[in-house]
Structures are given as C-alpha cells and as structure tokens.
Design a protein around this motif. Structure first.
Motif, PDB file in Angstrom:
ATOM      1  N   ILE A  43       0.840  -1.205   0.000  1.00  0.00           N
ATOM      2  CA  ILE A  43       0.000   0.000   0.000  1.00  0.00           C
ATOM      3  C   ILE A  43       0.875   1.255   0.000  1.00  0.00           C
ATOM      4  O   ILE A  43       0.653   2.183  -0.783  1.00  0.00           O
ATOM      5  N   PHE A  44       1.896   1.264   0.863  1.00  0.00           N
ATOM      6  CA  PHE A  44       2.790   2.424   0.903  1.00  0.00           C
ATOM      7  C   PHE A  44       3.555   2.579  -0.413  1.00  0.00           C
ATOM      8  O   PHE A  44       3.775   3.703  -0.873  1.00  0.00           O
ATOM      9  N   GLN A  45       3.948   1.463  -1.022  1.00  0.00           N
ATOM     10  CA  GLN A  45       4.646   1.544  -2.307  1.00  0.00           C
ATOM     11  C   GLN A  45       3.722   2.113  -3.376  1.00  0.00           C
ATOM     12  O   GLN A  45       4.161   2.886  -4.233  1.00  0.00           O
ATOM     13  N   PHE A  46       2.468   1.735  -3.350  1.00  0.00           N
ATOM     14  CA  PHE A  46       1.515   2.270  -4.313  1.00  0.00           C
ATOM     15  C   PHE A  46       1.433   3.791  -4.198  1.00  0.00           C
ATOM     16  O   PHE A  46       1.497   4.511  -5.199  1.00  0.00           O
ATOM     17  N   PHE A  47       1.302   4.279  -2.962  1.00  0.00           N
ATOM     18  CA  PHE A  47       1.227   5.729  -2.785  1.00  0.00           C
ATOM     19  C   PHE A  47       2.542   6.412  -3.144  1.00  0.00           C
ATOM     20  O   PHE A  47       2.540   7.526  -3.666  1.00  0.00           O
ATOM     21  N   SER A  48       3.642   5.752  -2.898  1.00  0.00           N
ATOM     22  CA  SER A  48       4.931   6.305  -3.309  1.00  0.00           C
ATOM     23  C   SER A  48       5.014   6.408  -4.828  1.00  0.00           C
ATOM     24  O   SER A  48       5.467   7.418  -5.370  1.00  0.00           O
ATOM     25  N   LEU A  49       4.558   5.366  -5.520  1.00  0.00           N
ATOM     26  CA  LEU A  49       4.536   5.405  -6.980  1.00  0.00           C
ATOM     27  C   LEU A  49       3.571   6.468  -7.494  1.00  0.00           C
ATOM     28  O   LEU A  49       3.849   7.149  -8.480  1.00  0.00           O
ATOM     29  N   LEU A  50       2.455   6.597  -6.813  1.00  0.00           N
ATOM     30  CA  LEU A  50       1.446   7.572  -7.214  1.00  0.00           C
ATOM     31  C   LEU A  50       1.956   9.009  -7.066  1.00  0.00           C
ATOM     32  O   LEU A  50       1.738   9.850  -7.940  1.00  0.00           O
ATOM     33  N   LEU A  51       2.670   9.266  -5.977  1.00  0.00           N
ATOM     34  CA  LEU A  51       3.116  10.626  -5.696  1.00  0.00           C
ATOM     35  C   LEU A  51       4.460  10.977  -6.334  1.00  0.00           C
ATOM     36  O   LEU A  51       4.656  12.118  -6.764  1.00  0.00           O
ATOM     37  N   ASN A  56       9.834   3.425  -3.319  1.00  0.00           N
ATOM     38  CA  ASN A  56      10.660   3.764  -2.173  1.00  0.00           C
ATOM     39  C   ASN A  56      11.706   2.659  -2.006  1.00  0.00           C
ATOM     40  O   ASN A  56      11.371   1.495  -1.786  1.00  0.00           O
ATOM     41  N   SER A  57      12.980   3.009  -2.097  1.00  0.00           N
ATOM     42  CA  SER A  57      14.037   1.993  -2.066  1.00  0.00           C
ATOM     43  C   SER A  57      14.137   1.298  -0.706  1.00  0.00           C
ATOM     44  O   SER A  57      14.421   0.102  -0.628  1.00  0.00           O
ATOM     45  N   GLY A  58      13.869   2.024   0.377  1.00  0.00           N
ATOM     46  CA  GLY A  58      13.889   1.406   1.704  1.00  0.00           C
ATOM     47  C   GLY A  58      12.800   0.356   1.861  1.00  0.00           C
ATOM     48  O   GLY A  58      13.025  -0.713   2.434  1.00  0.00           O
ATOM     49  N   LEU A  59      11.619   0.665   1.326  1.00  0.00           N
ATOM     50  CA  LEU A  59      10.526  -0.299   1.392  1.00  0.00           C
ATOM     51  C   LEU A  59      10.789  -1.500   0.494  1.00  0.00           C
ATOM     52  O   LEU A  59      10.362  -2.617   0.804  1.00  0.00           O
TER      53      LEU A  59
END
Length: 104
Positions: A43-51, A56-59
């Motif tokens: 979910i966090f990666q999706f929002f990172s891709l969206l924004l 996110n390399s750490g994720l």
C-alpha cells in the motif's frame, strides 16, 4: 524375536515432534503477521509510486527481506527444512535466486 520390554517410542509420544508442532503453530501466526506487513508495504509503495513515480528503495529492501523470511517460515512449516526460522536462527540471507523465471 523382538523383546516386549524394548518397544520403540511411538511418534505421538516423541516430545520433539510435539515441540515442532507447537513451533509450527507459532511460526504460522508469525508468518501471517509478516504477510500483513507485506500488504502494508504494498500500500505504501503504491502511494509512493502515485506521488513520486518511483518506488521507495527502503521499502523495497524491507519487502524483499520479509519475503525471504516468509520463505524461511514456509520452508519450515512444510517440513522442507528442519532449521527453525528467526529468531531461533539467523535472519535469512538474500534469496534472489528463488525468483520465478518465465519459460519462453
């Protein structure tokens, strides 16, 4: 002829089998929690891709590490390994060789 007083221990009387069963239940729950963490990372990666239009390399590193841990747990749960997963052994190393490849 077999001596009646020297009967072998049955599997259901073997304490190591019962201990493994208890650890299998415990690691089943831990694996479920790790899978939930993978869902949160997704979910966090999706929002990172969206924004930001990039992951996110750490994720990515955390997700790969958790995937390796889940693999270690599944290997133990399916009796493909007798090595207890983390924290009873070391954290799994990178298993990038286990990635699926296409059959072209």
């Amino acid at each position: 002829m077999r001596d009646l007083n020297s009967t072998p221990t049955k599997n259901w009387q073997n304490t190591s089998v019962w201990m493994r069963g208890l650890f299998m239940i415990l690691f089943g729950f831990i694996g479920g929690f790790a899978r939930f963490m993978i869902t949160l990372i997704a979910i966090f990666q999706f929002f990172s891709l969206l924004l930001t239009r990039k992951a996110n390399s750490g994720l990515k590193v955390l997700g790969q590490s958790l995937n390796n841990y889940i693999y270690q747990i599944n290997d133990f749960l399916t009796a493909n390994s007798d090595t207890y997963p983390f924290p009873l052994s070391g954290w799994p190393e990178d298993k990038s060789t286990y990635k699926y490849s296409s059959r072209s």
